[in-house]
Write a protein that holds these residues in place. Structure first.
Motif, PDB file in Angstrom:
ATOM      1  N   VAL A  30     157.257  34.094 -62.450  1.00 40.38           N
ATOM      2  CA  VAL A  30     156.983  34.910 -63.682  1.00 40.38           C
ATOM      3  C   VAL A  30     156.399  36.543 -63.306  1.00 40.38           C
ATOM      4  CG1 VAL A  30     155.707  34.965 -65.676  1.00 40.38           C
ATOM      5  CG2 VAL A  30     156.671  32.827 -64.993  1.00 40.38           C
ATOM      6  N   THR A  31     156.949  37.115 -63.980  1.00 39.41           N
ATOM      7  CA  THR A  31     156.537  38.635 -63.772  1.00 39.41           C
ATOM      8  C   THR A  31     155.616  38.803 -65.180  1.00 39.41           C
ATOM      9  OG1 THR A  31     158.444  39.118 -62.389  1.00 39.41           O
ATOM     10  CG2 THR A  31     157.239  40.972 -63.511  1.00 39.41           C
ATOM     11  N   GLY A  32     154.501  39.247 -64.825  1.00 41.67           N
ATOM     12  CA  GLY A  32     153.636  39.568 -66.242  1.00 41.67           C
ATOM     13  C   GLY A  32     152.570  40.728 -65.842  1.00 41.67           C
ATOM     14  N   THR A  33     151.611  40.761 -66.581  1.00 42.09           N
ATOM     15  CA  THR A  33     150.884  42.012 -66.702  1.00 42.09           C
ATOM     16  C   THR A  33     150.196  42.167 -65.145  1.00 42.09           C
ATOM     17  OG1 THR A  33     150.240  41.557 -68.965  1.00 42.09           O
ATOM     18  CG2 THR A  33     148.689  42.806 -67.661  1.00 42.09           C
ATOM     19  N   TYR A  34     149.889  41.202 -64.629  1.00 37.80           N
ATOM     20  CA  TYR A  34     149.277  41.072 -63.335  1.00 37.80           C
ATOM     21  C   TYR A  34     150.102  41.043 -62.128  1.00 37.80           C
ATOM     22  CZ  TYR A  34     145.325  41.278 -66.427  1.00 37.80           C
ATOM     23  OH  TYR A  34     144.196  41.721 -67.404  1.00 37.80           O
ATOM     24  N   GLY A  35     151.303  41.287 -62.161  1.00 37.40           N
ATOM     25  CA  GLY A  35     152.330  41.035 -61.184  1.00 37.40           C
ATOM     26  C   GLY A  35     153.322  39.891 -61.253  1.00 37.40           C
ATOM     27  N   THR A  36     153.890  39.570 -60.002  1.00 33.60           N
ATOM     28  CA  THR A  36     155.154  38.482 -60.121  1.00 33.60           C
ATOM     29  C   THR A  36     154.386  37.271 -59.142  1.00 33.60           C
ATOM     30  OG1 THR A  36     156.765  40.257 -60.068  1.00 33.60           O
ATOM     31  CG2 THR A  36     157.308  37.999 -59.342  1.00 33.60           C
ATOM     32  N   THR A  37     154.472  36.371 -59.769  1.00 35.18           N
ATOM     33  CA  THR A  37     154.000  35.057 -59.155  1.00 35.18           C
ATOM     34  C   THR A  37     154.488  33.803 -59.369  1.00 35.18           C
ATOM     35  OG1 THR A  37     151.764  33.971 -58.361  1.00 35.18           O
ATOM     36  CG2 THR A  37     152.026  34.708 -60.769  1.00 35.18           C
ATOM     37  N   ASN A  38     154.436  32.800 -58.590  1.00 36.33           N
ATOM     38  CA  ASN A  38     155.056  31.346 -58.974  1.00 36.33           C
ATOM     39  C   ASN A  38     153.791  30.634 -59.244  1.00 36.33           C
ATOM     40  OD1 ASN A  38     154.072  30.922 -56.260  1.00 36.33           O
ATOM     41  ND2 ASN A  38     155.809  29.507 -55.790  1.00 36.33           N
ATOM     42  N   LEU A  39     152.501  31.127 -59.275  1.00 36.26           N
ATOM     43  CA  LEU A  39     151.413  30.154 -59.531  1.00 36.26           C
ATOM     44  C   LEU A  39     151.183  29.824 -60.831  1.00 36.26           C
ATOM     45  CD1 LEU A  39     148.452  31.716 -57.135  1.00 36.26           C
ATOM     46  CD2 LEU A  39     150.113  29.430 -57.052  1.00 36.26           C
ATOM     47  N   TRP A  40     150.676  28.735 -61.200  1.00 33.61           N
ATOM     48  CA  TRP A  40     150.473  28.209 -62.553  1.00 33.61           C
ATOM     49  C   TRP A  40     149.366  27.747 -62.565  1.00 33.61           C
ATOM     50  CZ3 TRP A  40     153.809  28.396 -67.100  1.00 33.61           C
ATOM     51  CH2 TRP A  40     154.851  29.133 -66.974  1.00 33.61           C
ATOM     52  N   ASP A  41     148.422  28.083 -63.839  1.00 30.98           N
ATOM     53  CA  ASP A  41     147.022  27.723 -63.869  1.00 30.98           C
ATOM     54  C   ASP A  41     146.764  26.533 -64.823  1.00 30.98           C
ATOM     55  OD1 ASP A  41     146.428  29.913 -62.251  1.00 30.98           O
ATOM     56  OD2 ASP A  41     146.110  31.382 -64.025  1.00 30.98           O
ATOM     57  N   ASN A  42     146.187  25.421 -64.217  1.00 30.07           N
ATOM     58  CA  ASN A  42     145.773  24.456 -65.258  1.00 30.07           C
ATOM     59  C   ASN A  42     144.682  24.585 -66.127  1.00 30.07           C
ATOM     60  OD1 ASN A  42     144.222  21.407 -64.929  1.00 30.07           O
ATOM     61  ND2 ASN A  42     146.191  21.459 -66.279  1.00 30.07           N
ATOM     62  N   ILE A  43     144.840  24.628 -67.283  1.00 29.38           N
ATOM     63  CA  ILE A  43     143.617  25.062 -68.237  1.00 29.38           C
ATOM     64  C   ILE A  43     143.056  23.876 -69.031  1.00 29.38           C
ATOM     65  CG2 ILE A  43     144.254  27.546 -68.253  1.00 29.38           C
ATOM     66  CD1 ILE A  43     145.120  26.876 -71.360  1.00 29.38           C
ATOM     67  N   ALA A  44     143.677  22.883 -68.908  1.00 27.53           N
ATOM     68  CA  ALA A  44     143.283  21.635 -69.518  1.00 27.53           C
ATOM     69  C   ALA A  44     143.975  20.463 -69.018  1.00 27.53           C
ATOM     70  CB  ALA A  44     143.154  21.672 -71.085  1.00 27.53           C
TER      71      ALA A  44
END
Length: 101
Positions: A64-78
């Protein structure tokens, strides 16, 4: 292609939950929360503006490309809830939490 619907188990140990760091979501972004690490996973909810999210663990997924760059990392928030790290200000382009199992 059918979207996966079964949530991925990402149970967070109680000790880890107490020590988790919260990171701000990008300003002006209402971030989508999904059942897995990609936009093909079911949308659970949308976070409000100006929130901080806990990052219990991280896993690779859709790029995904977003505000803080392009990454394939996803954060588990719950448990069973993921957001793209491209919209979370962790201060790093890499892992800031353990890999999700």
């Amino acid at each position: 292609m059918a979207a996966p619907s079964a949530p991925e188990s990402t149970a967070v140990p109680q000790a880890a939950a107490e020590d988790v760091v919260r990171y701000p979501v990008a300003p002006g972004v209402r971030l989508n929360v999904r059942t897995g690490p990609g936009s093909q996973y079911r949308l659970i909810r949308t976070l409000p503006y100006n929130v901080k999210v806990p990052v219990y663990c991280q896993k690779p997924g859709e790029t995904v490309t977003g505000t803080y760059g392009t990454t394939n990392l996803w954060d588990n928030i719950a448990d069973g809830e993921f957001v793209s790290d491209a919209y979370v200000n962790t201060g790093s382009d890499g892992y800031v939490a353990p890999r999700c199992s």
